[in-house]
Design a protein around this motif. Structure first.
Motif, PDB file in Angstrom:
ATOM      1  N   THR A 129       0.850  -1.260  -0.079  1.00  0.00           N
ATOM      2  CA  THR A 129       0.068  -0.140   0.077  1.00  0.00           C
ATOM      3  C   THR A 129       0.906   1.145  -0.030  1.00  0.00           C
ATOM      4  N   LEU A 130       0.472   2.321  -0.822  1.00  0.00           N
ATOM      5  CA  LEU A 130       1.122   3.550  -0.990  1.00  0.00           C
ATOM      6  C   LEU A 130       0.602   4.586  -0.140  1.00  0.00           C
ATOM      7  N   THR A 131      -0.736   4.598  -0.115  1.00  0.00           N
ATOM      8  CA  THR A 131      -1.480   6.084   0.191  1.00  0.00           C
ATOM      9  C   THR A 131      -1.939   5.750   1.564  1.00  0.00           C
ATOM     10  N   SER A 132      -2.341   6.874   2.144  1.00  0.00           N
ATOM     11  CA  SER A 132      -2.523   6.970   3.548  1.00  0.00           C
ATOM     12  C   SER A 132      -4.154   6.948   3.604  1.00  0.00           C
ATOM     13  N   GLY A 133      -4.906   6.796   2.374  1.00  0.00           N
ATOM     14  CA  GLY A 133      -6.439   6.524   2.649  1.00  0.00           C
ATOM     15  C   GLY A 133      -7.150   7.813   2.172  1.00  0.00           C
ATOM     16  N   VAL A 134      -8.072   7.657   1.221  1.00  0.00           N
ATOM     17  CA  VAL A 134      -8.800   9.012   1.013  1.00  0.00           C
ATOM     18  C   VAL A 134     -10.346   8.748   1.271  1.00  0.00           C
ATOM     19  N   ARG A 135     -11.122   9.416   1.285  1.00  0.00           N
ATOM     20  CA  ARG A 135     -12.517   9.616   1.476  1.00  0.00           C
ATOM     21  C   ARG A 135     -13.329  10.863   1.326  1.00  0.00           C
ATOM     22  N   GLN A 136     -14.346  10.881   0.719  1.00  0.00           N
ATOM     23  CA  GLN A 136     -15.337  11.895   0.576  1.00  0.00           C
ATOM     24  C   GLN A 136     -16.691  11.368   0.992  1.00  0.00           C
ATOM     25  N   GLY A 137     -17.594  12.243   1.413  1.00  0.00           N
ATOM     26  CA  GLY A 137     -18.891  11.888   1.778  1.00  0.00           C
ATOM     27  C   GLY A 137     -18.952  11.073   3.061  1.00  0.00           C
ATOM     28  N   ASP A 138     -20.215  10.514   3.287  1.00  0.00           N
ATOM     29  CA  ASP A 138     -20.349   9.642   4.641  1.00  0.00           C
ATOM     30  C   ASP A 138     -19.691   8.366   4.520  1.00  0.00           C
ATOM     31  N   ALA A 139     -20.008   7.963   3.239  1.00  0.00           N
ATOM     32  CA  ALA A 139     -19.395   6.408   2.987  1.00  0.00           C
ATOM     33  C   ALA A 139     -19.000   6.244   1.410  1.00  0.00           C
ATOM     34  N   ILE A 140     -17.958   5.379   1.373  1.00  0.00           N
ATOM     35  CA  ILE A 140     -17.523   5.521  -0.011  1.00  0.00           C
ATOM     36  C   ILE A 140     -17.058   4.034  -0.480  1.00  0.00           C
ATOM     37  N   GLU A 141     -17.123   3.799  -1.672  1.00  0.00           N
ATOM     38  CA  GLU A 141     -16.779   2.399  -2.174  1.00  0.00           C
ATOM     39  C   GLU A 141     -16.588   2.322  -3.496  1.00  0.00           C
ATOM     40  N   ALA A 142     -16.418   1.198  -4.146  1.00  0.00           N
ATOM     41  CA  ALA A 142     -15.910   1.236  -5.533  1.00  0.00           C
ATOM     42  C   ALA A 142     -15.110   1.922  -6.239  1.00  0.00           C
ATOM     43  N   PRO A 143     -13.701   1.676  -5.955  1.00  0.00           N
ATOM     44  CA  PRO A 143     -12.630   2.518  -6.485  1.00  0.00           C
ATOM     45  C   PRO A 143     -12.318   2.125  -7.650  1.00  0.00           C
ATOM     46  N   ILE A 144     -12.065   3.022  -8.597  1.00  0.00           N
ATOM     47  CA  ILE A 144     -11.824   2.940 -10.227  1.00  0.00           C
ATOM     48  C   ILE A 144     -10.437   3.570 -10.470  1.00  0.00           C
ATOM     49  N   LEU A 145      -9.448   3.209 -10.957  1.00  0.00           N
ATOM     50  CA  LEU A 145      -8.132   3.814 -11.411  1.00  0.00           C
ATOM     51  C   LEU A 145      -8.208   4.081 -12.721  1.00  0.00           C
ATOM     52  N   VAL A 146      -8.128   5.419 -13.230  1.00  0.00           N
ATOM     53  CA  VAL A 146      -8.349   5.599 -14.618  1.00  0.00           C
ATOM     54  C   VAL A 146      -6.828   6.590 -15.027  1.00  0.00           C
ATOM     55  N   LYS A 147      -6.220   6.144 -16.001  1.00  0.00           N
ATOM     56  CA  LYS A 147      -5.207   7.124 -16.640  1.00  0.00           C
ATOM     57  C   LYS A 147      -5.600   8.109 -17.501  1.00  0.00           C
ATOM     58  N   SER A 148      -5.473   9.125 -17.541  1.00  0.00           N
ATOM     59  CA  SER A 148      -6.108  10.157 -18.395  1.00  0.00           C
ATOM     60  C   SER A 148      -5.394   9.948 -19.903  1.00  0.00           C
ATOM     61  N   ASN A 149      -6.188  10.128 -20.857  1.00  0.00           N
ATOM     62  CA  ASN A 149      -5.571  10.158 -22.266  1.00  0.00           C
ATOM     63  C   ASN A 149      -4.724  11.412 -22.759  1.00  0.00           C
ATOM     64  N   ALA A 150      -4.916  12.617 -21.907  1.00  0.00           N
ATOM     65  CA  ALA A 150      -4.043  13.477 -22.244  1.00  0.00           C
ATOM     66  C   ALA A 150      -2.792  13.892 -21.532  1.00  0.00           C
ATOM     67  N   GLY A 151      -2.388  12.876 -20.841  1.00  0.00           N
ATOM     68  CA  GLY A 151      -1.173  13.280 -20.037  1.00  0.00           C
ATOM     69  C   GLY A 151      -0.763  12.546 -18.998  1.00  0.00           C
ATOM     70  N   ASN A 152      -0.015  12.705 -18.074  1.00  0.00           N
ATOM     71  CA  ASN A 152       0.566  11.978 -17.130  1.00  0.00           C
ATOM     72  C   ASN A 152      -0.361  12.400 -15.739  1.00  0.00           C
ATOM     73  N   THR A 153      -1.730  12.251 -15.953  1.00  0.00           N
ATOM     74  CA  THR A 153      -2.598  12.606 -14.811  1.00  0.00           C
ATOM     75  C   THR A 153      -3.572  11.143 -14.546  1.00  0.00           C
ATOM     76  N   PHE A 154      -3.886  11.079 -13.188  1.00  0.00           N
ATOM     77  CA  PHE A 154      -4.628   9.866 -13.050  1.00  0.00           C
ATOM     78  C   PHE A 154      -5.746  10.261 -12.264  1.00  0.00           C
ATOM     79  N   TRP A 155      -6.933   9.573 -12.333  1.00  0.00           N
ATOM     80  CA  TRP A 155      -8.163   9.607 -11.572  1.00  0.00           C
ATOM     81  C   TRP A 155      -8.227   8.660 -10.621  1.00  0.00           C
ATOM     82  N   LEU A 156      -8.855   8.735  -9.491  1.00  0.00           N
ATOM     83  CA  LEU A 156      -9.338   7.868  -8.675  1.00  0.00           C
ATOM     84  C   LEU A 156     -10.585   7.994  -8.486  1.00  0.00           C
ATOM     85  N   TRP A 157     -11.742   7.236  -8.913  1.00  0.00           N
ATOM     86  CA  TRP A 157     -13.212   7.484  -8.754  1.00  0.00           C
ATOM     87  C   TRP A 157     -13.631   6.589  -7.616  1.00  0.00           C
ATOM     88  N   GLY A 158     -14.520   7.048  -6.781  1.00  0.00           N
ATOM     89  CA  GLY A 158     -15.350   6.328  -5.885  1.00  0.00           C
ATOM     90  C   GLY A 158     -16.698   6.953  -5.994  1.00  0.00           C
TER      91      GLY A 158
END
Length: 459
Positions: A231-260
């Motif tokens: 594990t690399l990260t210290s953990g993230v969270r928004q809202g009261d409760a979160i699940e279903a993370p998705i890792l996506v690399k942007s097509n437009a450069g060295n940017t990454f999104w983490l969805w939940g």
């Protein structure tokens, strides 16, 4: 010698095939858009759909639901419903869709099967089947997959209980028919849920939820093999409760999104973070002003596609025949009607169709716009005493003028939109105390007033 017709047919077939072929490493930048699969839930069950839904995006942030946000495929075996769909582009350029075998909100804790479809291009879905992953008395939730080059197999990763705690299991397969034996993929010593693996620069990154503290994390492995992730990260969270993370690399450069997305249908809201270093521990919250997920969408899967693929999917399934209006300064709220009053309310809302509008040519001026309710056809937003109501069109000139607005560049952001009253051209549609009205606005109006009158026309 082949006839001219044969040569033309062959050329056309080759062009279609080329549009959906897997890019080589040198062609990787040809990815210019994204596709999303998801299921739907709404707070009072009115928009629930435990079937496969599809959306596309040009920038990976603003999403266009296809097929009018209706299913593109529906399971017919097992529980005859799905959750947690995932889409994978295979090595030959075609696609496989995986999903949890569940329907509704009663969870089957002992189900060894998942749903699987094949697809040449996401314009049709074939070979539907349920495949068995294990013989344990536990579930098979949220299946995802990635290509493991060392094994020359696809790794199918899913949530299950190994008799001690909730872990990720894995099966290796070459065809998503013969699934191989199940083994533990990731067991950090505490309960985990919803794993998603992204490969980048030869390494493997796993996003997961820690059930104990409710946070999302990212782990890394140099090989992608079972029990090699740190594990690399210290953990993230928004809202009261979160699940279903998705890792996506942007097509437009060295940017990454983490969805939940937030846990539970009453909070069917997507959240996102952005990072320029997927191997680091710095994920910045993405403002909800910058993205819009499909109505009622839950637990999605996202992959990059080419612009030709995106366009072909829109042609096949169709873009929505309606829009939503998102508030600039309250981006979790949308224009809706309630008891025939125009309002600005938080998403999700019931019924979801209260926030859907058909943008018609203006009733008093075809170059302008009028807002017709989707769930009450023939009723339009109009002003009366400067307040905004939803009323039936009585075909009078007065109603037509009251229900017509001229679209302009957004008063707070020119990339958004504002709407000027047709018959009171010094007044604009705005919200005040979350209720809609028309008020005088000009260049000397406050920044807050200009923001109240600015909206994104989205889906």
């Amino acid at each position: 010698m082949p006839s001219r017709r044969t040569l033309l047919t062959t050329a056309m077939a080759s062009a279609v095939t080329a549009a959906f072929a897997v890019p080589t490493a040198a062609q990787a930048q040809s990815y210019a858009a994204y596709a999303m699969v998801y299921f739907k839930e709404s707070p009072n069950l009115t928009d629930d759909s435990y079937a496969l839904h599809l959306a596309v995006s040009g920038d990976g942030l603003e999403w266009t639901p296809l097929n009018q946000n209706q299913p593109v495929a529906t399971p017919t075996q097992g529980m005859q419903g799905l959750r947690d769909p995932f889409v994978l582009r295979k090595q030959d350029g075609t696609f496989t869709v995986l999903a949890t075998d569940l329907k509704g909100r009663v969870f089957n804790l002992d189900n060894q099967y998942i749903h699987v479809w094949d697809s040449a291009d996401l314009r049709s879905f074939t070979g539907y089947r349920r495949v068995k992953l294990h013989d344990m008395a536990t579930h098979s939730w949220a299946p995802t997959a990635f290509w493991d080059p060392t094994r020359n197999r696809y790794a199918v990763v899913y949530s299950a209980n190994n008799g001690t705690r909730d872990v990720f299991m894995v099966n290796y397969t070459s065809d998503f028919v013969n699934m191989g034996a199940a083994e533990v993929f990731f067991d950090p010593g505490f309960n985990v849920l919803d794993g998603d693996v992204l490969t980048h620069n030869g390494a493997f990154y796993l996003a997961y939820k820690n059930i104990g503290n409710g946070n999302l994390y990212v782990a890394r492995s140099a090989t992608g093999q079972p029990n090699t992730f740190t594990t690399l990260t210290s953990g993230v969270r928004q809202g009261d409760a979160i699940e279903a993370p998705i890792l996506v690399k942007s097509n437009a450069g060295n940017t990454f999104w983490l969805w939940g997305d937030s846990f539970g249908p009453a909070n069917a809201v997507f959240y996102a973070w952005r990072s320029t270093d997927i191997g680091g521990n710095s994920w910045a919250v993405v403002d909800q002003r910058t993205f819009t997920a499909p109505i009622s969408s839950k637990h999605a899967g996202i992959i990059p596609v080419t612009e030709a693929e995106r366009a072909a999917l829109v042609t096949r399934w169709g873009a929505p025949q309606w829009n939503r209006l998102k508030s600039y300064n309250f981006p979790d709220r949308y224009v809706r009607h309630a008891d025939n009053i125009g309002r600005l309310d938080p998403f999700p809302m019931e019924p979801p169709a209260d926030q859907q509008w058909r943008l018609r040519p203006g009733l008093a001026d075809a170059a302008a716009v009028s807002f017709e309710s989707v769930n009450y056809p023939g009723r339009f937003l109009r002003h009366s005493g400067y307040a905004i109501r939803l009323d039936p069109n009585d075909n009078t000139a007065q109603f037509a003028a009251d229900a017509t607005f001229t679209r302009t560049a957004g008063l707070a952001d020119a990339a958004w939109a504002s709407f000027r009253s047709y018959n009171f051209p010094d007044r604009y549609l705005r919200h005040a105390g979350y209720v809609l009205r028309i008020d005088p606005l000009n260049g000397s109006s406050s920044a807050s007033d200009r923001q109240d009158a600015t909206f994104r026309v989205t889906f």
